[in-house]
Design an enzyme around this catalytic site. Structure first.
Site, PDB file in Angstrom:
ATOM      1  N   GLU A 146      -3.841   1.360   1.937  1.00  0.00           N
ATOM      2  CA  GLU A 146      -3.671   0.048   1.309  1.00  0.00           C
ATOM      3  C   GLU A 146      -4.906  -0.831   1.481  1.00  0.00           C
ATOM      4  O   GLU A 146      -5.294  -1.554   0.562  1.00  0.00           O
ATOM      5  CB  GLU A 146      -2.431  -0.652   1.864  1.00  0.00           C
ATOM      6  CG  GLU A 146      -2.109  -1.934   1.128  1.00  0.00           C
ATOM      7  CD  GLU A 146      -0.635  -2.295   1.139  1.00  0.00           C
ATOM      8  OE1 GLU A 146      -0.308  -3.413   0.710  1.00  0.00           O
ATOM      9  OE2 GLU A 146       0.192  -1.461   1.560  1.00  0.00           O
ATOM     10  N   ASP A 158       3.855  -3.470   8.535  1.00  0.00           N
ATOM     11  CA  ASP A 158       4.774  -2.963   7.523  1.00  0.00           C
ATOM     12  C   ASP A 158       4.890  -1.448   7.599  1.00  0.00           C
ATOM     13  O   ASP A 158       5.990  -0.883   7.542  1.00  0.00           O
ATOM     14  CB  ASP A 158       4.300  -3.358   6.121  1.00  0.00           C
ATOM     15  CG  ASP A 158       4.294  -4.857   5.921  1.00  0.00           C
ATOM     16  OD1 ASP A 158       4.797  -5.588   6.798  1.00  0.00           O
ATOM     17  OD2 ASP A 158       3.795  -5.302   4.872  1.00  0.00           O
TER      18      ASP A 158
END
Length: 347
Positions: A146, A158
């Site tokens: 990411e 996360d």
């Protein structure tokens, strides 16, 4: 589903959950403490080996394919491509995959739909190619995908919550050492996730700006990260220019709220935990400036109708709130919140 689209059975079927963060917002990329919990909403992937990438996203009703030599394209397939790229960066010569994707995790709601997709993709690749990866390594690779490929400078909370967390438990995570501890959530209470119906786009929001501001504060203070500071250092922040002073103050006080919140839950002090959730929202609103009027109104409605604590969750700028509500009072709570904020969506 996979067979109907691709004409053969999938080799593996995997899933990964979204998450909601109870305390510890915008502390993970500052090396701090966080306290998320996985949600009972999964992203499912059926997959088979392939050269390059081919995938169908049921939620978008889109079928896309791409060679691995093609760079980022700004679409959902980037998350799969980033996972393959991250593995190749680590020396795993995976050729690609073919995938059918279905997700229950609400998108643009601050509930980590992207992390669930990344972790599920890496679980699929691990199973397809027999990769010797544990769940913490999966989380690290998902974050790398990411940050370095998709271009969102997220922390690792996360991905760790999705990969390592367990339903019914909060995951106390030291994002500096990656040490974790599972803390049972209080019996008789529900973690209510309420979407404001104001979508956010993380890469287009002020998320990267906030991270840069924290780095500027560290440079001025001469510390490697804001994790190096404790509440005793708060007077040092007064020398910082605005808004850096308030950004740093949020991170320092939020780290302390996580430590106190975990201790409160372990001692069964639900009232104190709720008070810390409320203080967290105020700090996110005033010092970190990532709330919006709709989130503030929703949190106020949740507290007015019986929540022990409530706050925005996720990066902010829209998305969802989280509230801690007695199970026996949940239906009245829901009814009251909807009267005050009709756009609310409950999960």
């Amino acid at each position: 589903m996979f067979k109907d689209l691709f004409g053969s059975e999938p080799s593996v079927s995997v899933s990964a959950p979204g998450r909601v963060n109870l305390l510890g917002e915008h502390t993970d990329y500052n090396g701090g403490f966080v306290f998320p919990t996985p949600l009972p909403y999964q992203t499912y992937i059926e997959a088979a080996p392939a050269e390059g990438l081919e995938a169908y996203a049921e939620n978008f009703q889109e079928h896309k394919s791409r060679g691995l030599e093609v760079g980022r394209q700004g679409d959902w397939l980037d998350y799969l491509a980033g996972c393959v790229w991250a593995l190749r960066q680590q020396g795993y010569a995976v050729p690609g995959l073919r995938a059918y994707i279905r997700s229950e995790v609400p998108m643009s709601g601050g509930l980590s739909s992207s992390a669930a997709l990344e972790v599920a993709t890496l679980r699929a690749l691990r199973a397809l190619y027999g990769l010797p990866l544990d769940d913490v390594q999966i989380a690290r690779l998902a974050q790398q995908a990411e940050v370095a490929y998709v271009g969102v400078r997220c922390g690792i909370m996360d991905q760790m919550a999705s990969s390592v967390g367990r339903l019914g438990y909060g995951l106390f995570l030291d994002t500096q050492s990656l040490e974790t501890r599972l803390v049972p959530l209080p019996p008789g209470y529900r973690v209510a996730v309420v979407d404001s119906s104001v979508p956010r786009r993380l890469a287009e929001s002020g998320y990267n700006t906030r991270r840069a501001e924290c780095e500027q504060a560290c440079a001025l203070l001469g510390v490697p990260s804001l994790r190096a500071l404790s509440p005793a250092d708060l007077p040092r922040l007064e020398a910082l220019p605005e808004p850096l002073k308030r950004r740093a103050r949020h991170v320092v006080t939020e780290n302390q709220r996580v430590l106190e919140g975990v201790a409160a839950l372990e001692q069964g002090d639900i009232q104190r935990f709720g008070e810390l959730m409320i203080a967290s929202h105020r700090s996110l609103r005033d010092d970190y400036e990532v709330s919006i009027p709709e989130l503030d109104r929703l949190v106020e409605a949740e507290l007015r109708h019986g929540a022990a604590g409530a706050r925005l969750t996720g990066a902010g700028f829209g998305g969802s709130t989280v509230a801690l509500v007695e199970e026996s009072k949940y239906e009245d709570f829901k009814k009251g919140v909807l009267q005050d904020y009709p756009r609310a969506r409950f999960f």
